[in-house]
Scaffold this active site. Sequence first.
Site, short mmCIF file in Angstrom:
data_model
loop_
_atom_site.label_atom_id
_atom_site.label_comp_id
_atom_site.label_asym_id
_atom_site.label_seq_id
_atom_site.Cartn_x
_atom_site.Cartn_y
_atom_site.Cartn_z
CG HIS A 193 34.94 -143.68 40.21
ND1 HIS A 193 34.26 -144.84 40.03
CD2 HIS A 193 35.77 -143.56 39.16
CE1 HIS A 193 34.66 -145.41 38.89
NE2 HIS A 193 35.58 -144.65 38.36
NE ARG A 300 30.78 -137.64 26.74
CZ ARG A 300 31.85 -136.93 27.11
NH1 ARG A 300 31.71 -135.84 27.82
NH2 ARG A 300 33.05 -137.33 26.76
NE ARG A 336 28.21 -139.27 22.03
CZ ARG A 336 29.17 -139.57 22.89
NH1 ARG A 336 30.43 -139.60 22.49
NH2 ARG A 336 28.91 -139.82 24.15
CD GLU A 448 33.45 -142.93 20.04
OE1 GLU A 448 33.84 -142.53 21.14
OE2 GLU A 448 32.25 -142.93 19.71
CG ASN A 471 37.53 -140.00 26.63
OD1 ASN A 471 38.58 -139.38 26.63
ND2 ASN A 471 36.39 -139.45 26.98
CG ASP A 472 34.89 -145.06 23.77
OD1 ASP A 472 34.95 -145.99 24.60
OD2 ASP A 472 33.96 -144.25 23.74
CB CYS A 509 35.02 -134.24 21.64
SG CYS A 509 34.51 -135.82 20.96
#
Length: 572
Positions: A193, A300, A336, A448, A471-472, A509
């Site tokens: 990370h 987000r 969102r 997603e 991503n999801d 996205c």
Amino acid sequence: MSPGRRFTGQGAAPGIAIGPAYLWPRRGQAGRAVAAAGSCRGEVERLSAAAAVAREGIREIVRRAGRTLTRAEAGIFEAQLLMLDDPNLVGRAEEAIRTGGLSAEEALERAGAECAAVLRAVPDESWRARASDVADVVGRVLDALAERPGPSLPSLDHPVLVVAEELLPSDIVALDREKVLGLVTQAGSPTSHASVLARSFGLPAVAGVPSACELIREGDVVAADGASGEVVVGPDPVEAEDWRARQASRREWREGLRSRAHLPAITTDGHRIRVAANIGTPAEAETALANGADGIGLFRTEVFFMGQTSLPGEDEQCRVYGEVIRCLAPRPVVIRTLDAGGDKALNLVASGGRAVRLAGGRSSQPASGHEDVFLAQLRAVLRAAAGVGEDGRAGVRRPGETEVRVLFPMVANLADVVAAKALLARAAAELDARGVVRGEVKVGLMIEVPSAVALIGLLLREVDFVSLGTNDLARLTPGPDEVPIPTVLRLVAAVADAARRAGKPVAVCGELAADPRAIPFLVGLGVGELSVAPPLVPEVKEVVRTVSRREAASLAKRLLTARPAEGGTGDG
Ligand code: PEP
Ligand code: MG
């Protein structure tokens, strides 16, 4: 003069850094006193107070870094906040205090070491990366117990290259970027990370240089290449000159990109692809604008909520959404609704002291038992869509002004969409009943969850647009990747095809939208908008400019219909 000593690590964040070394201090060791008999309750209370200090410290990091944090990066700190509530960490330490009579420090260190050992044993690299998050959280709580500040750069009058055993995510966020040229660490890897954060902050970094802290002394001149992992300590004048020339040519390349960032991204055969930005806080809207974003493709809102200590009310949200809309005007803005389920828990206090905890699989849905939270958010979006002045008062938008779109995440079936739209209609009716000015919004869905792909034809009938959350989608698509293209790209292709038939716009996205290898494929499928982290907008636009949509379409078709042997491996 003899040439410098060479070492090789792993390139963790691209860029060239050259300058004097600063040796990062090791995080202080915890006190080891065993709690005196009868003081267990006091130790548990100390631990819980220190965890609260650590929690506020992490929220402060998100607030300060909001300008530059992407969703993935904010997620690192979301996960750290979750760890502070995890029964396996603080809960286990409390148990050890009660049953073993340990001090808060000792109990926490022990629980942290056990958690980290479990994580390190998981074969999946992304879980192993969480072990350093545990260390980060434990270190913060230990610092709070000892009432000492965490390690930081002293005030220096010159920039330095930081050399450390290991840098934790919160260390990176707290670094003064004016003073840090780059990072060289003994531990870590390109996927840790700390490396993810170094990349997003544009800090060149090399990880995994064995014994770096013994081999490099404070003040040594160090040159590091964050792409190749090459490190030279004490370069001679010719070598140093060569490193500076490499640094200058990279800088020139980046400046060229910036100078074209405000131009539209048009393919070689004349199709405009909108390149929008993903943001998590209102401050990032300015970064998006400065990088030439064609709008906000994803706000987000849970990231903004996460930086707050109490649940933001309707008026405050209206002010924040209005700020983003004004900043980007007349470009479109996609807001969102709270996406706080699964691994992203949100614990906040609502007005009147009521605790609101959004966590678990269905928390991103209006029908999750928190209708009031979603209603307040939707009312705020509708009010902001009417055009909000700096004084927070709504006016009537002029035609041609920013189009505001609301996006519902984690939709899994038709019932989710029906519930979400019903709530939006209720929010509008409530404002009308109160005589509050409101605007119109376009409605979109995040695609997603794999079941949404299966239902895409039905879902598209209900909305104005869809945005692919790759991503999801990748995370929730089980099984190994197919060849010649990953399964997730087949799902993207199915959605893009259905959207084209329905005449509805489709955006991407997720992080895939910024992957230069994937961009031609996405453009070829007819994706009209790519939404990426603000600093990546110039580079994504530049990649689009090299693509012919016609050729990309035939390449996509060929890949989608190719048999494995014809198409190569599955990682392209
Ligand atoms: C996604 O899942 O691809 C996405 C963009 O949403 P998030 O990363 O916020 O979950
Ligand atoms: Mg998502």
